[in-house]
Scaffold this motif. Structure first.
Motif, PDB file in Angstrom:
ATOM      1  N   ARG A 123       0.847  -1.209   0.000  1.00 10.09           N
ATOM      2  CA  ARG A 123       0.000   0.000   0.000  1.00 10.09           C
ATOM      3  C   ARG A 123       0.880   1.257   0.000  1.00 10.09           C
TER       4      ARG A 123
ATOM      5  N   ARG B 113       0.077  -0.327  -7.900  1.00 10.20           N
ATOM      6  CA  ARG B 113      -1.305  -0.602  -7.504  1.00 10.20           C
ATOM      7  C   ARG B 113      -1.791  -1.921  -8.115  1.00 10.20           C
TER       8      ARG B 113
ATOM      9  N   GLU C 168      -8.480  -2.085  -6.159  1.00 11.95           N
ATOM     10  CA  GLU C 168      -7.127  -1.629  -6.494  1.00 11.95           C
ATOM     11  C   GLU C 168      -6.869  -1.688  -7.996  1.00 11.95           C
TER      12      GLU C 168
END
Length: 141
Positions: free
Chosen positions: A37, A60, A79
């Motif tokens: 992340r 991502r 995502e």
């Protein structure tokens, strides 16, 4: 010394992403997700210079793949879709989004992403297994 913050940040994104996969391989899933992340957020903040090539694999998308491996398809779908905003029309991103949507039971989004895959590759001269799967999935529904 060159004061090239763009490339320094891109290298850091890759370093953190690699550390995330190493943590996952060690079974440290919470740490892996935290690192991935962080890499994704860092990449999102680093504006791509207009003359540089696109990222080989956006962080991502890597986060989406990690979430899929950790059996979190709804989070993975989010995502992959977020990655498509910054990095549109990436085959790998649509493959991941379609797989995540299918695993999450979201047939409408799976259909949407599989259809986009087929559309993106309509003039391709080589049949990829992901495209064959997309066509098979769409034909069955």
């Amino acid at each position: 010394e060159a004061k090239n913050n763009y490339w320094a940040t891109e290298v850091e994104v890759q370093r953190v992403a690699a550390a995330a996969w190493i943590a996952k391989a060690k079974g440290q899933n919470d740490e892996a997700l935290k690192l991935m992340r962080a890499a994704s957020d860092m990449a999102d903040r680093n504006e791509k210079h207009i003359v540089t090539p696109g990222r080989v694999v956006p962080a991502r998308e890597l986060l989406g793949e990690m979430l899929l491996e950790l059996k979190q398809p709804a989070a993975a779908l989010k995502e992959f879709e977020q990655s498509q905003v910054r990095e549109p029309n990436r085959l790998r991103g649509y493959v991941g989004a379609a797989q995540a949507a299918e695993a999450a039971g979201d047939r409408d989004k799976a259909r949407q992403h599989y259809a986009k895959l087929v559309d993106l590759t309509r003039d391709a001269d080589t049949a990829l297994p992901e495209i064959t799967r997309a066509k098979t999935w769409l034909a069955a529904r």
